[in-house]
Design an enzyme around this catalytic site. Structure first.
Site, PDB file in Angstrom:
ATOM      1  N   GLU A 226      12.785  57.921 -14.994  1.00  0.00           N
ATOM      2  CA  GLU A 226      11.857  56.918 -15.533  1.00  0.00           C
ATOM      3  C   GLU A 226      11.722  55.828 -14.484  1.00  0.00           C
ATOM      4  OE1 GLU A 226      12.990  55.365 -19.388  1.00  0.00           O
ATOM      5  OE2 GLU A 226      13.519  57.357 -20.133  1.00  0.00           O
TER       6      GLU A 226
ATOM      7  N   GLU B 167       6.638  59.856 -24.644  1.00  0.00           N
ATOM      8  CA  GLU B 167       7.666  59.637 -25.664  1.00  0.00           C
ATOM      9  C   GLU B 167       6.991  59.298 -26.984  1.00  0.00           C
ATOM     10  OE1 GLU B 167      10.541  56.649 -24.561  1.00  0.00           O
ATOM     11  OE2 GLU B 167      11.649  56.869 -26.437  1.00  0.00           O
TER      12      GLU B 167
ATOM     13  N   TYR C 258      13.407  50.400 -13.657  1.00  0.00           N
ATOM     14  CA  TYR C 258      12.225  49.600 -13.993  1.00  0.00           C
ATOM     15  C   TYR C 258      12.272  48.301 -13.207  1.00  0.00           C
ATOM     16  CZ  TYR C 258      11.391  52.718 -17.948  1.00  0.00           C
ATOM     17  OH  TYR C 258      11.126  53.808 -18.722  1.00  0.00           O
TER      18      TYR C 258
ATOM     19  N   ASN D 182      19.786  61.013 -23.183  1.00  0.00           N
ATOM     20  CA  ASN D 182      19.018  60.009 -22.444  1.00  0.00           C
ATOM     21  C   ASN D 182      19.742  58.673 -22.542  1.00  0.00           C
ATOM     22  OD1 ASN D 182      16.322  58.772 -21.396  1.00  0.00           O
ATOM     23  ND2 ASN D 182      16.816  57.566 -23.232  1.00  0.00           N
ATOM     24  N   GLU D 183      19.901  58.027 -21.405  1.00  0.00           N
ATOM     25  CA  GLU D 183      20.554  56.709 -21.367  1.00  0.00           C
ATOM     26  C   GLU D 183      21.771  56.699 -22.302  1.00  0.00           C
ATOM     27  OE1 GLU D 183      17.667  53.488 -21.676  1.00  0.00           O
ATOM     28  OE2 GLU D 183      16.757  54.096 -19.785  1.00  0.00           O
TER      29      GLU D 183
ATOM     30  N   GLN E 250       5.050  55.134 -18.700  1.00  0.00           N
ATOM     31  CA  GLN E 250       4.814  56.429 -19.323  1.00  0.00           C
ATOM     32  C   GLN E 250       3.347  56.783 -19.133  1.00  0.00           C
ATOM     33  OE1 GLN E 250       6.471  56.972 -23.233  1.00  0.00           O
ATOM     34  NE2 GLN E 250       8.334  55.850 -22.758  1.00  0.00           N
TER      35      GLN E 250
HETATM   36  O1  AHR Z   1      10.345  54.106 -21.417  1.00  0.00           O
HETATM   37  C1  AHR Z   1      10.763  53.293 -22.474  1.00  0.00           C
HETATM   38  C2  AHR Z   1      12.255  53.347 -22.695  1.00  0.00           C
HETATM   39  O2  AHR Z   1      12.897  52.838 -21.571  1.00  0.00           O
HETATM   40  C3  AHR Z   1      12.841  54.729 -22.845  1.00  0.00           C
HETATM   41  O3  AHR Z   1      12.766  55.197 -24.134  1.00  0.00           O
HETATM   42  C4  AHR Z   1      14.266  54.526 -22.441  1.00  0.00           C
HETATM   43  O4  AHR Z   1      14.828  55.685 -21.886  1.00  0.00           O
HETATM   44  C5  AHR Z   1      14.200  53.384 -21.457  1.00  0.00           C
HETATM   45  O5  AHR Z   1      15.117  52.397 -21.743  1.00  0.00           O
END
Ligand code: AHR
Length: 544
Positions: free
Chosen positions: A343, A57, A290, A216-217, A393
């Site tokens: 992600e 990103e 996450y 995205n999101e 990432q």
């Molecule tokens: O990976 C960092 C961020 O985490 C990304 O931009 C977003 O999609 C997520 O909240």
């Protein structure tokens, strides 16, 4: 977290059927011994190399510094892409690369990133005002994006490393027409003005980009929509998309944040209002997950309870997959739509990154490698459900595989996990049982918690089985006995990744503090015995 009685019911049904082995795996046997049982004849699905996918990103030091150093740089490069990173990626084998975001995607206009680089506009980056970046000069590329890494640079980077490109389109701030035009620019073989522009920009051949994310999101940074609102926007975007080859394009809508079942339910039910055919326009449902945060310690500074607590979070990814999967079955009983874990990774709240502009970056330890092992093994065990997964990432950010700052570069322990696990690519995932007493720990809320001690996956290619697993205990080695049902193991080799402590990390000064080593393996009577060190990731290659 939103939930419903119905999704709970499906979850319980799934536990008693498809996921039964996982439950068995997490049960200690009476004697407290550790064992792994393999069932080579019982296959689950083929492990796609795409589940070992990546994500870059325009965020902090990911693109500028990490991937892209520029053609004129003194740092060795392939037409601007950092050579050491490209070389390391090539050894991992072909997979997929997602770009340009993340949240950045919904602020990105692809037309800024084409043509001669000195004519491209500089734009305020989506992340420009985020905490740590405020210490960085406004002119720095992490804050004022120079757009020198654009569509052609990304697609060439993918070619260099042998990755399928996966482009996330801007749904929040651009109309559907620009999405169609981006596809035209990338994929049209000729005859369109945009194909001619691409050729004039040095790329006459079409790139045939197959994977397209749409927003995205969208529940957050991608527009703060409800899932129903998003579904309407998504349908608009994919209603007419030019097809330039026989290869079917694959669209990936913005899925839920972790366990947000309301988002999944809302999207699928709204899609079906236009009929079941609509689901044919969805290839994968993008889930983001996450782990980490309060009570899990810092990236380098954590105690054993915090270590185990973070791994318990990481292990919840299995619940996440099975619960969304079972919910999706209510709308899509044939499971045409697969899961894309778009992600994932351990996100530490502190920053130990080597440079200020490496937003969300941290030095990676053996604990992060265990998160990688737990996550990849889960994707393999659910090879019938998970079609793609992208670690967040690639470089200088969150669960990173590399640290890179100017001419300094090193691989992290997580990189080694991806390298060890690549033998699973295209293997048939087989049923497994992992038996060991769980590890207990004191959680952040002062409540006792437990985490799986021994977890892994196995794939078969003809008479070779690749078995990978983790021993999560921060303190104790684990002797493990491995058997294959209806088969005898005749030969075995082992590789292990472990540090001298769970906090062991690779840095520019100590780039090889954590690296794979040979593991002693005993083969006797058709079984195998190994001793897995504390906090280790193990790979065994077995001839059956
Ligand atoms: O990976 C960092 C961020 O985490 C990304 O931009 C977003 O999609 C997520 O909240």
């Amino acid at each position: 977290m939103p939930d419903s009685a119905s999704s709970r019911r499906h979850f319980l049904q799934a536990l008693s059927a498809a996921s039964l082995y996982a439950t068995a795996a997490r049960t200690a046997n009476a004697a407290g011994e550790a064992s792994i049982n393999l069932f080579p004849a019982e296959t689950i699905g083929t492990v796609s190399p795409l589940v070992h996918g990546h994500f870059i990103e325009h965020l902090g030091g990911v693109i500028y510094d990490g991937v892209w150093v520029g053609e004129g740089s003194k740092i060795p490069n392939y037409n601007g892409a950092r050579k050491s990173l490209v070389d390391a990626m090539r050894t991992l084998g072909p997979t997929v690369m997602r770009w340009p975001g993340g949240c950045f995607a919904d602020s990105y206009d692809w037309r800024d990133g084409i043509g001669p680089s000195n004519t491209r506009p500089k734009r305020t980056n989506f992340w420009a005002n985020n905490g740590r970046l405020r210490k960085v000069d406004q002119k720095h590329p992490s804050r004022s994006d120079p757009n020198t890494f654009g569509t052609i640079e990304f697609l060439r980077f993918c070619k260099l490393i042998g990755a399928e490109p996966y482009i996330a389109a801007n749904l929040r701030a651009l109309p559907a027409q620009t999405f169609v035009e981006w596809i035209d620019y990338c994929n049209s073989p000729g005859g369109t003005t945009l194909a001619e522009r691409r050729a004039a920009h040095g790329a006459p051949e079409p790139f045939n980009v197959r994977y397209w994310g749409v927003g995205n999101e969208s529940w957050g940074c991608g527009g703060n929509m409800t899932s129903e609102e998003y579904s309407v926007e998504y349908r608009k975007f994919i209603s007419w998309v030019p097809q330039y080859s026989d290869q079917q394009m694959r669209f990936i809508p913005a899925g839920p944040n972790s366990f947000d079942f309301k988002w999944t339910r809302g999207f699928f039910s709204k899609m079906l209002e236009k009929g079941p055919g609509m689901l044919g326009r969805v290839w994968g449902w993008a889930v983001h997950y996450y782990c980490g945060g309060v009570g899990r310690g810092d990236s380098l500074n954590f105690n054993n309870d915090q270590h185990h607590s973070l791994l318990a979070d990481a292990d919840r990814i299995e619940d996440l997959i099975t619960r969304h999967w079972n919910l999706m079955a209510e709308y899509d009983p044939q499971h045409r739509v697969k899961i894309v874990v778009d992600e994932w990774g351990a996100w530490h709240s502190d920053s130990t990154a080597p440079a200020n502009h490496h937003l969300f970056g941290s030095v990676q330890t053996m604990r992060d490698a265990l998160v990688a092992g737990i996550s990849l093994d889960t994707f393999h065990r659910h090879a019938d459900k998970v079609a793609m997964a992208n670690v967040a990432q690639l470089v200088n950010c969150i669960q990173t595989l590399f640290l890179a700052d100017e001419d300094k570069f090193c691989v992290t322990p997580s990189y080694h996990v991806f390298d060890m696990y690549k033998d699973h690519h295209n293997g048939e995932s087989i049923r497994t049982e992992f038996n060991a007493p769980r590890v207990t720990f004191q959680g952040a809320d002062n409540k006792a918690g437990t985490v799986v001690r021994l977890a892994g996956s196995a794939t078969r290619k003809d008479k070779t089985v690749t078995l990978t697993f983790v021993n999560t205990s921060a303190t104790d080695a684990l002797p493990v006995n491995i058997n294959a049902a209806g088969a005898s193991i005749s030969q075995a080799t082992g590789v292990v990744l472990a540090g001298d402590k769970v906090q062991a990390a690779n840095t520019f000064a100590t780039p090889e503090a954590v690296k794979p080593k040979t593991l002693e393996v005993k083969v006797a009577g058709g079984s195998v015995q190994v001793n897995a060190p504390p906090a280790s990731v193990v790979k065994l290659t077995l001839a059956i």
